[in-house]
Structures are given as structure tokens and as C-alpha cells.
Design a protein around this motif. Sequence first.
Motif, PDB file in Angstrom:
ATOM      1  N   GLU A 239       2.392  -5.807 -28.463  1.00 55.88           N
ATOM      2  CA  GLU A 239       0.924  -5.921 -28.455  1.00 55.88           C
ATOM      3  C   GLU A 239       0.391  -6.551 -27.167  1.00 55.88           C
ATOM      4  O   GLU A 239      -0.785  -6.386 -26.835  1.00 55.88           O
ATOM      5  CB  GLU A 239       0.461  -6.757 -29.656  1.00 55.88           C
ATOM      6  N   ASN A 240       1.251  -7.273 -26.432  1.00 55.17           N
ATOM      7  CA  ASN A 240       0.771  -8.024 -25.255  1.00 55.17           C
ATOM      8  C   ASN A 240       1.585  -7.760 -23.990  1.00 55.17           C
ATOM      9  O   ASN A 240       1.512  -8.541 -23.042  1.00 55.17           O
ATOM     10  CB  ASN A 240       0.817  -9.528 -25.551  1.00 55.17           C
ATOM     11  N   ILE A 241       2.357  -6.657 -23.958  1.00 54.36           N
ATOM     12  CA  ILE A 241       3.300  -6.426 -22.857  1.00 54.36           C
ATOM     13  C   ILE A 241       2.638  -6.479 -21.471  1.00 54.36           C
ATOM     14  O   ILE A 241       3.169  -7.063 -20.524  1.00 54.36           O
ATOM     15  CB  ILE A 241       4.083  -5.097 -23.043  1.00 54.36           C
ATOM     16  N   ASN A 242       1.430  -5.899 -21.348  1.00 61.93           N
ATOM     17  CA  ASN A 242       0.765  -5.880 -20.037  1.00 61.93           C
ATOM     18  C   ASN A 242       0.379  -7.299 -19.585  1.00 61.93           C
ATOM     19  O   ASN A 242       0.602  -7.674 -18.427  1.00 61.93           O
ATOM     20  CB  ASN A 242      -0.479  -4.994 -20.075  1.00 61.93           C
ATOM     21  N   ASP A 243      -0.188  -8.069 -20.516  1.00 54.88           N
ATOM     22  CA  ASP A 243      -0.613  -9.435 -20.175  1.00 54.88           C
ATOM     23  C   ASP A 243       0.592 -10.348 -19.905  1.00 54.88           C
ATOM     24  O   ASP A 243       0.536 -11.205 -19.015  1.00 54.88           O
ATOM     25  CB  ASP A 243      -1.459 -10.035 -21.305  1.00 54.88           C
ATOM     26  N   ILE A 244       1.677 -10.174 -20.659  1.00 51.88           N
ATOM     27  CA  ILE A 244       2.882 -10.990 -20.437  1.00 51.88           C
ATOM     28  C   ILE A 244       3.436 -10.715 -19.038  1.00 51.88           C
ATOM     29  O   ILE A 244       3.721 -11.641 -18.267  1.00 51.88           O
ATOM     30  CB  ILE A 244       3.979 -10.698 -21.497  1.00 51.88           C
ATOM     31  N   CYS A 245       3.589  -9.431 -18.709  1.00 47.48           N
ATOM     32  CA  CYS A 245       4.133  -9.060 -17.390  1.00 47.48           C
ATOM     33  C   CYS A 245       3.220  -9.515 -16.257  1.00 47.48           C
ATOM     34  O   CYS A 245       3.692 -10.000 -15.217  1.00 47.48           O
ATOM     35  CB  CYS A 245       4.357  -7.541 -17.319  1.00 47.48           C
ATOM     36  N   ALA A 246       1.903  -9.372 -16.461  1.00 45.66           N
ATOM     37  CA  ALA A 246       0.942  -9.813 -15.434  1.00 45.66           C
ATOM     38  C   ALA A 246       1.038 -11.320 -15.207  1.00 45.66           C
ATOM     39  O   ALA A 246       0.968 -11.800 -14.066  1.00 45.66           O
ATOM     40  CB  ALA A 246      -0.473  -9.425 -15.844  1.00 45.66           C
ATOM     41  N   SER A 247       1.239 -12.077 -16.294  1.00 44.25           N
ATOM     42  CA  SER A 247       1.331 -13.542 -16.197  1.00 44.25           C
ATOM     43  C   SER A 247       2.628 -13.964 -15.513  1.00 44.25           C
ATOM     44  O   SER A 247       2.639 -14.907 -14.705  1.00 44.25           O
ATOM     45  CB  SER A 247       1.247 -14.161 -17.598  1.00 44.25           C
ATOM     46  N   ILE A 248       3.722 -13.273 -15.820  1.00 51.02           N
ATOM     47  CA  ILE A 248       5.007 -13.555 -15.157  1.00 51.02           C
ATOM     48  C   ILE A 248       4.890 -13.259 -13.669  1.00 51.02           C
ATOM     49  O   ILE A 248       5.275 -14.078 -12.822  1.00 51.02           O
ATOM     50  CB  ILE A 248       6.141 -12.719 -15.797  1.00 51.02           C
ATOM     51  N   GLN A 249       4.348 -12.095 -13.352  1.00 54.30           N
ATOM     52  CA  GLN A 249       4.225 -11.690 -11.944  1.00 54.30           C
ATOM     53  C   GLN A 249       3.311 -12.656 -11.173  1.00 54.30           C
ATOM     54  O   GLN A 249       3.625 -13.038 -10.039  1.00 54.30           O
ATOM     55  CB  GLN A 249       3.696 -10.258 -11.854  1.00 54.30           C
ATOM     56  N   TYR A 250       2.217 -13.040 -11.784  1.00 49.42           N
ATOM     57  CA  TYR A 250       1.268 -13.967 -11.156  1.00 49.42           C
ATOM     58  C   TYR A 250       1.965 -15.289 -10.797  1.00 49.42           C
ATOM     59  O   TYR A 250       1.779 -15.827  -9.698  1.00 49.42           O
ATOM     60  CB  TYR A 250       0.104 -14.220 -12.122  1.00 49.42           C
ATOM     61  N   THR A 251       2.787 -15.791 -11.728  1.00 50.87           N
ATOM     62  CA  THR A 251       3.493 -17.059 -11.501  1.00 50.87           C
ATOM     63  C   THR A 251       4.509 -16.924 -10.371  1.00 50.87           C
ATOM     64  O   THR A 251       4.587 -17.778  -9.480  1.00 50.87           O
ATOM     65  CB  THR A 251       4.212 -17.514 -12.796  1.00 50.87           C
ATOM     66  N   ILE A 252       5.287 -15.845 -10.389  1.00 52.09           N
ATOM     67  CA  ILE A 252       6.307 -15.633  -9.349  1.00 52.09           C
ATOM     68  C   ILE A 252       5.655 -15.504  -7.971  1.00 52.09           C
ATOM     69  O   ILE A 252       6.110 -16.115  -6.994  1.00 52.09           O
ATOM     70  CB  ILE A 252       7.162 -14.383  -9.669  1.00 52.09           C
ATOM     71  N   ILE A 253       4.581 -14.735  -7.894  1.00 53.09           N
ATOM     72  CA  ILE A 253       3.895 -14.552  -6.599  1.00 53.09           C
ATOM     73  C   ILE A 253       3.340 -15.880  -6.093  1.00 53.09           C
ATOM     74  O   ILE A 253       3.432 -16.192  -4.899  1.00 53.09           O
ATOM     75  CB  ILE A 253       2.780 -13.487  -6.716  1.00 53.09           C
ATOM     76  N   ASN A 254       2.780 -16.694  -6.999  1.00 60.94           N
ATOM     77  CA  ASN A 254       2.265 -18.005  -6.591  1.00 60.94           C
ATOM     78  C   ASN A 254       3.360 -18.899  -6.043  1.00 60.94           C
ATOM     79  O   ASN A 254       3.152 -19.626  -5.064  1.00 60.94           O
ATOM     80  CB  ASN A 254       1.577 -18.699  -7.773  1.00 60.94           C
ATOM     81  N   ILE A 255       4.538 -18.857  -6.679  1.00 62.15           N
ATOM     82  CA  ILE A 255       5.676 -19.658  -6.203  1.00 62.15           C
ATOM     83  C   ILE A 255       6.046 -19.233  -4.776  1.00 62.15           C
ATOM     84  O   ILE A 255       6.214 -20.070  -3.887  1.00 62.15           O
ATOM     85  CB  ILE A 255       6.890 -19.498  -7.150  1.00 62.15           C
TER      86      ILE A 255
END
Length: 341
Positions: A239-255
Motif C-alpha cells: 500500500e505504501n511502496i512508492n512512499d517507502i522507496c521515496a523516503s529511503i532514497q531521500y535519506t540516502i541522497i541527503n547523507i
Amino acid sequence: MENKTIYILAIESSCDDTSAAVLCNNKTLSNVVATQKIHEEYGGVVPELASRAHQQNIVPVVHQALAKANIDKKQLSAIAFTRGPGLMGSLLVGTSFAKSLSLGLDIPLIEVNHMQAHILSHFIEEENYKIPSFPFLAMTISGGHTQIVLVKDHFDMEILGESLDDAVGEAYDKSAKILGLPYPGGPLVDKYAQLGNAKAFPFPKPKVDGLNFSFSGLKTSILYFIQRETKNNPNFISENINDICASIQYTIINILMDKLKKAVKQTGIKQIAIGGGVSANSGIRQALQNAEDKWGWTTYIPKFEYCTDNAAMIGIVGYLKYKELNFVDQSVTAKARYVIE
């Protein structure tokens, strides 16, 4: 030497892609890659299967590279090959083949550091592509490496920071595995991330001194988060695959971007180049392009075909070393661990 036409046959076999390329000076004439599909059913690269597949692929791939370049092997000036770092069994196949061909054709042999090649792939001449000038900062991001490197010259590099545990590519693939996505999962996380809300689920950023990285804690926090949420709602991932992946990617890019900003501040160098398989990620490429407007950086982003493992990047290093007559003899051996010096 400057006016001489140099033909380099390059061989790359560090992991699970068998690749051969032919370069005429700093231009790519052919760049053939055979990808091994067998690892998908195991959820990761199986070293023994990888080396066997290299043995099957290397002759047809080299033959195809020469044919596409319309070059006879007798015209070759030298053979360049990946010495390391990588999987030892895979490296041995490429190293042995390169040594044998060099001996048979009686032409020079050139060893190449795989991670150095990712950086120097920016010096392959391509239409409408700008080449970085020295000094510049390079960020190499792949399944096995995450590094920030100060590049003073073609062969004068200094590692300023690197991952203390998992590489960024591992963080992507292991997160994808937690979400039940097939291997390789990194590109799928990127694909779903483009459709989601990057701030839907905040994940912690690790505190690591200097310019070093750490991704194991992020991976663990994603695992615990998914376990907790799926306990409450078994359909949470779907139900949330797009938001989960977007949140993971956002965190990695910020790091990654936080460390790059720190490196720019520390060195005063605003020329940034990326390389390695993860540099194909759309979010990272976009973040770097945004940095040009935001902070006045000049960014260098390679063509997609030069991001993942390929022999053209080995060939450009071979060409640059050939001009310096930097050759090795038949006693050269593969190195699973091979640090940029």
C-alpha cells in the motif's frame, strides 16, 4: 606519442559483468557488456557462478568488441585489464585472458584499478560532454564502494572519506530485499521513489566523523520500521511502496550530499564528478544538477553506459597509462582488495 594512433583492447571482469571495449586514443569504438542473469534467482552475486560465467563469456565478448570496432587484433597497441578490486575468481578470468593475449600478440599489458577507472571514465571523449579539469572531487558510489576522492591528476588521487561498513549500493539492494523486491533492487527503489512522497517516513541519518560514511544503521532502522508497520498492517508495503522507496532514497541522497558539501567546504574545490553503478540513480543525478544552481558547483555526470561496470572505463585508463609507458609484466596477479593510491 602524442600524434600516434593507439588502439587499446580493454577487459573488465571484476564482478558479474563480462565486458570488452576497444578505444582509439580517448574515443570508444566499441563497449560490449554481457550481464549474468543467473544471480537474480539467488538474490545476490554468487562468486563461483560469476567466475564460471566469465569463462563462458569472455571469448565471444572480446570477439564482438573487435568486430564492432572493425579492428583486427594485430592492430592493437596494448591490452588493459581490471586487476582489482573485485571478486577474486572473476578477476582471475580477466587477468589470465589479458596476460595470455598480450603474450600471444607480443604487445604491452596494462593493469587498471577498477575504482580509479570509474573516476577516469570522465576523460573518455564524447560529443557534448565536458571533461573535468584538475583538481576535482570525485564521489564513487557502487555496490562495493562509497568514497570521496580528491583527484589532483590522472594518477594522483587521495581518498578523503569512505564507508566504514556497507556501501551505498548495498544499502539500496538490502533495503529492496527487506521490501521483497527482486535482485538487483537498487534500480527498483529509484523507480518507485519517483512516484512517492520523499518525506512520508523519516529515517535517521547516521552521525559519522569527517568525510566517512556509514549505511548499516540506516539499513537496520528500515528493517525495524518495516517489521513494526507490517505487524500492524500486513499490506503496509504494497500500500505504501512508492512512499517507502521515496523516503529511503531521500535519506540516502541527503547523507551523500551532506558529505559532499563538507568536502567542498574543506577543500574549496567546487568541481564534482560522480562514478560507479549507483551514479545511474536518477535522484542522485538530479541532486547534483540542483547543486550547480544552489551552491555554484560544476558537476560531471557520466553517460549511463559508463556508470555500471564496463570495459571502456578500463580502456581510458589503459590509454592514459600507455602514453606514460606504464606497463606490467607477466608476473602481475589479480588483487581482490586494491586501494586507490
